[in-house]
Design an enzyme around this catalytic site. Structure first.
Site, PDB file in Angstrom:
ATOM      1  N   GLU A  10      49.098 -48.781 -72.483  1.00  0.00           N
ATOM      2  CA  GLU A  10      48.405 -48.068 -73.540  1.00  0.00           C
ATOM      3  C   GLU A  10      49.501 -47.782 -74.570  1.00  0.00           C
ATOM      4  O   GLU A  10      50.397 -46.968 -74.325  1.00  0.00           O
ATOM      5  CB  GLU A  10      47.785 -46.765 -73.042  1.00  0.00           C
ATOM      6  CG  GLU A  10      47.026 -46.072 -74.150  1.00  0.00           C
ATOM      7  CD  GLU A  10      46.695 -44.605 -73.881  1.00  0.00           C
ATOM      8  OE1 GLU A  10      45.834 -44.064 -74.568  1.00  0.00           O
ATOM      9  OE2 GLU A  10      47.318 -43.987 -73.004  1.00  0.00           O
ATOM     10  N   HIS A  58      37.247 -45.256 -73.462  1.00  0.00           N
ATOM     11  CA  HIS A  58      36.847 -43.893 -73.074  1.00  0.00           C
ATOM     12  C   HIS A  58      37.472 -42.820 -73.963  1.00  0.00           C
ATOM     13  O   HIS A  58      37.138 -41.647 -73.818  1.00  0.00           O
ATOM     14  CB  HIS A  58      37.248 -43.660 -71.619  1.00  0.00           C
ATOM     15  CG  HIS A  58      38.739 -43.663 -71.463  1.00  0.00           C
ATOM     16  ND1 HIS A  58      39.496 -44.803 -71.629  1.00  0.00           N
ATOM     17  CD2 HIS A  58      39.607 -42.671 -71.215  1.00  0.00           C
ATOM     18  CE1 HIS A  58      40.764 -44.501 -71.479  1.00  0.00           C
ATOM     19  NE2 HIS A  58      40.875 -43.221 -71.225  1.00  0.00           N
ATOM     20  N   ASP A  59      38.399 -43.199 -74.845  1.00  0.00           N
ATOM     21  CA  ASP A  59      39.022 -42.231 -75.756  1.00  0.00           C
ATOM     22  C   ASP A  59      38.442 -42.329 -77.163  1.00  0.00           C
ATOM     23  O   ASP A  59      38.862 -41.592 -78.058  1.00  0.00           O
ATOM     24  CB  ASP A  59      40.534 -42.481 -75.850  1.00  0.00           C
ATOM     25  CG  ASP A  59      41.245 -42.124 -74.559  1.00  0.00           C
ATOM     26  OD1 ASP A  59      40.763 -41.232 -73.839  1.00  0.00           O
ATOM     27  OD2 ASP A  59      42.282 -42.748 -74.263  1.00  0.00           O
ATOM     28  N   ASP A 102      48.834 -45.722 -68.525  1.00  0.00           N
ATOM     29  CA  ASP A 102      48.501 -44.605 -69.398  1.00  0.00           C
ATOM     30  C   ASP A 102      49.736 -44.086 -70.151  1.00  0.00           C
ATOM     31  O   ASP A 102      50.764 -43.797 -69.526  1.00  0.00           O
ATOM     32  CB  ASP A 102      47.938 -43.488 -68.506  1.00  0.00           C
ATOM     33  CG  ASP A 102      47.271 -42.385 -69.290  1.00  0.00           C
ATOM     34  OD1 ASP A 102      46.299 -42.680 -69.995  1.00  0.00           O
ATOM     35  OD2 ASP A 102      47.730 -41.233 -69.199  1.00  0.00           O
ATOM     36  N   ASP A 139      44.197 -47.600 -63.132  1.00  0.00           N
ATOM     37  CA  ASP A 139      44.887 -46.852 -64.176  1.00  0.00           C
ATOM     38  C   ASP A 139      46.114 -46.178 -63.564  1.00  0.00           C
ATOM     39  O   ASP A 139      45.991 -45.463 -62.565  1.00  0.00           O
ATOM     40  CB  ASP A 139      43.919 -45.784 -64.712  1.00  0.00           C
ATOM     41  CG  ASP A 139      43.986 -45.614 -66.207  1.00  0.00           C
ATOM     42  OD1 ASP A 139      45.101 -45.351 -66.702  1.00  0.00           O
ATOM     43  OD2 ASP A 139      42.939 -45.717 -66.869  1.00  0.00           O
TER      44      ASP A 139
END
Ligand code: GLC
Length: 588
Positions: free
Chosen positions: A286, A361-362, A232, A130
């Site tokens: 993302e 994970h969000d 990200d 990430d």
């Protein structure tokens, strides 16, 4: 080599090539579709904090991942994406990095990292890390320097606004209790910008020195052998550093404003030129704030920026407009769901390449959000959603635990939550005299901690995740929902996932094949075909807890050969689907 020997060798190679081409996808079949390993891959996302704890401190770690590499391999996935593993004070579980070239203490050491990477590569698994460079931690040395004085050489690594210019124009912060992205710092009498928490100051990408530092750091990881980055909130990096009032066209829509900074694409092209183009790696943005109109700018191969982007249009379905992460009590409409995924498919039909995901994970757990987590339908609907993810034209990003059908934990008490987002939104609700009960009810469905609970390995204490006290409670359903219980059951969600991956690997049709939506207005069933070089497949998915039937025009079902059904027992007429039934046919 003599010419005759050469010709013999050539014919043998051609025969082998011909014999293997029915099973093995090869590049010569792809024609318009430029073949890439990352288009054919299935990505498995691991939240390292919750995967496997090796030392009993209640936090997952790299040695824990190493101990489970054979499990990961057994899934058949190609790429692991790990959420941040870098040094961090964990204000936002690693999305606040204090040293980009060091490993978070709780997760282990650089030696552990090297061993993990080696173990993955030995098993033919690639590793994607990430890249969190819109912001760093306020505990990063750059920020400590930057904050120390207005004349420090690192001052311009971040966005500062001196108090003598008055209060800066409002910017929205996701994780600030008051949603205020400007934090006043008395030491130098200035405000600094933080789109996320006060401990996540935004880096100033307009400063070339910052970009050079980031590129150097990326090369460090690529030289170690990693295979890519998930980036990200990368559309947020460039900012109009004059910080004007929000332009009228973005009224109320901060995310779109943040995603359309003035120099985004220049910086990504620079990153591509200086780093990405030098390695055989994958990159995925993302795509917060990216739309059907802007996404191609990130992934058009001719522009030389990134490979893929994941959009939020699917994830936002069934949420209330202008109310951050609040579910519409009416739920989502399958017709809208089909429209979103069909439009995104058509965007990339000629060039570029898509992604597909239903959890991460969000987000809450896939089966709770998009399927049905009741004991009656949890397994069937998990398998049905897995069928969707693995039969679309896009690289699937599959979130760990969804292969077991793990569900939302639905905490009743704010004290059980660990996520800064939930905790600060709760404080905000109280401060605004909102209804805390209503807030908690909504969090049971939407909170990020729902998908961050520890992986359920077996039915021993804490689901076999840790011998200590887990950092976040384990879902009590681990007693029945766990990997060990599913391992030897041929009809388990886990083995269904393996079977579908296997199928996708063998079938170029499921990877590159043209997608056509059928029965568009059917409110219960998602039906589509995939076609590639004369081969055609039909996918039928019932999204409801009741029987429903599909209407698929002139497809002759007498020539349809059923190859997958998520119900183990057969016997119902093909176009009538049982609750959450998923079927894949080969059409002759
Ligand atoms: C991204 C991450 C999320 C994180 C945020 C700030 O949206 O996926 O987990 O909190 O960025 O880094």
């Amino acid at each position: 080599m003599k010419k005759t020997n050469y010709l013999i060798l050539l014919s043998i190679t051609m025969i082998i090539g011909f014999l293997s081409c029915s099973n093995e996808p090869t590049s010569k079949n792809t024609k318009a579709m430029d073949k890439k390993w990352w288009k054919e891959a299935v990505v498995y996302q691991i939240y390292p904090r919750s995967f496997k704890d090796s030392d009993g401190d209640g936090v997952g770690d790299l040695k824990g991942i190493i101990s489970k590499l054979d499990y990961i391999k057994s899934l058949g996935i190609d790429v692991v994406w790990l959420n941040p593993i870098f040094a961090s004070p964990n204000d936002d579980n690693g999305y606040d990095i204090s040293n980009y070239q060091d490993i978070m203490k709780e997760f282990g050491t650089m030696q552990d990292f090297d061993a993990m990477l080696k173990g993955m590569h030995e098993r033919g698994i690639k590793l994607v890390l990430d890249l969190v460079v819109n912001h760093s931690s306020d505990e990063h040395e750059w920020f400590k320097q930057s904050r120390s004085s207005r004349t420090n050489p690192y001052r311009n690594y971040y966005h500062w606004w001196p108090e003598e210019k008055g209060k800066p124009a409002r910017r929205f912060s996701y994780f600030d209790v008051n949603n205020d992205a400007w934090k006043y710092d008395s030491l130098t009498k200035s405000y600094y910008l933080h789109y996320f928490s006060v401990k996540q100051p935004d880096l100033n990408w307009e400063n070339k020195a910052v970009r050079d530092e980031v590129f150097k750091m990326m090369r460090f990881w690529f030289d170690k052998g990693i295979d890519g980055f998930r980036m990200d909130v990368i559309p947020f990096i460039s900012k109009d550093a004059t910080f004007p009032e929000l332009p009228a066209k973005y009224n109320g829509n901060y995310v779109a404003y943040y995603a359309n900074g003035p120099h985004n694409h220049e910086y990504l092209q620079e990153m591509n030129r200086e780093v990405l183009s030098k390695y055989d790696v994958m990159s995925v943005a993302e795509g917060a704030g990216a739309s059907l109109n802007t996404a191609m700018n990130f992934v058009d191969p001719d522009r030389k920026e990134l490979n893929m982007l994941y959009h939020f249009d699917g994830a936002l379905l069934g949420t209330l407009p202008n109310e951050y992460k609040t579910l519409d009590p009416k739920g989502y409409r399958l017709i809208d769901f089909k429209t979103v995924y069909s439009r995104w498919d058509s965007l990339f039909a000629q060039k570029g390449w898509g992604t597909i995901y239903l959890g991460n994970h969000d987000l809450p757990r896939m089966v709770t959000r998009w399927g049905n987590d009741s004991s009656e339908f949890r397994e069937l609907s998990s398998k049905m959603l897995t069928t969707f993810l693995l039969t679309m034209r896009a690289t699937p990003y599959y979130y760990f635990g969804d292969e077991l059908g793990m569900t939302n934990i639905k905490f009743d008490k704010i004290d059980d939550y660990r996520d800064i987002e939930t905790i600060n939104m709760y404080k905000n609700t109280i401060a605004q005299k909102g209804d805390p009960k209503k807030f908690i009810e909504n969090q049971k469905l939407t909170a990020r901690d729902n998908s961050r609970t520890p992986f359920q390995w077996d039915n021993s204490a804490n689901g076999g995740f840790t011998t200590g006290t887990p950092w976040l409670k384990v879902n009590p359903n681990y007693l029945t929902v766990n990997a060990a219980a599913q391992e030897n059951d041929p009809n388990s969600v886990l083995n269904y996932f393996r079977k579908l991956i296997n199928l996708r690997k063998k079938e170029f049709t499921l990877i590159y094949g043209k997608y056509t939506l059928l029965d568009k207005n059917n409110p219960d069933i998602y039906a589509y075909t995939r076609e590639f070089e004369g081969k055609k497949m039909l996918i039928l998915l019932n999204f409801r807890a009741k029987n429903a039937s599909a209407s698929i025009g002139n497809i002759d079902m007498n020539k349809a050969n059923l190859i997958v059904d998520n119900y183990s027992a057969e016997g119902v007429e093909s176009l009538n689907l049982r609750p959450y039934e998923a079927k894949i046919y080969e059409l002759k």
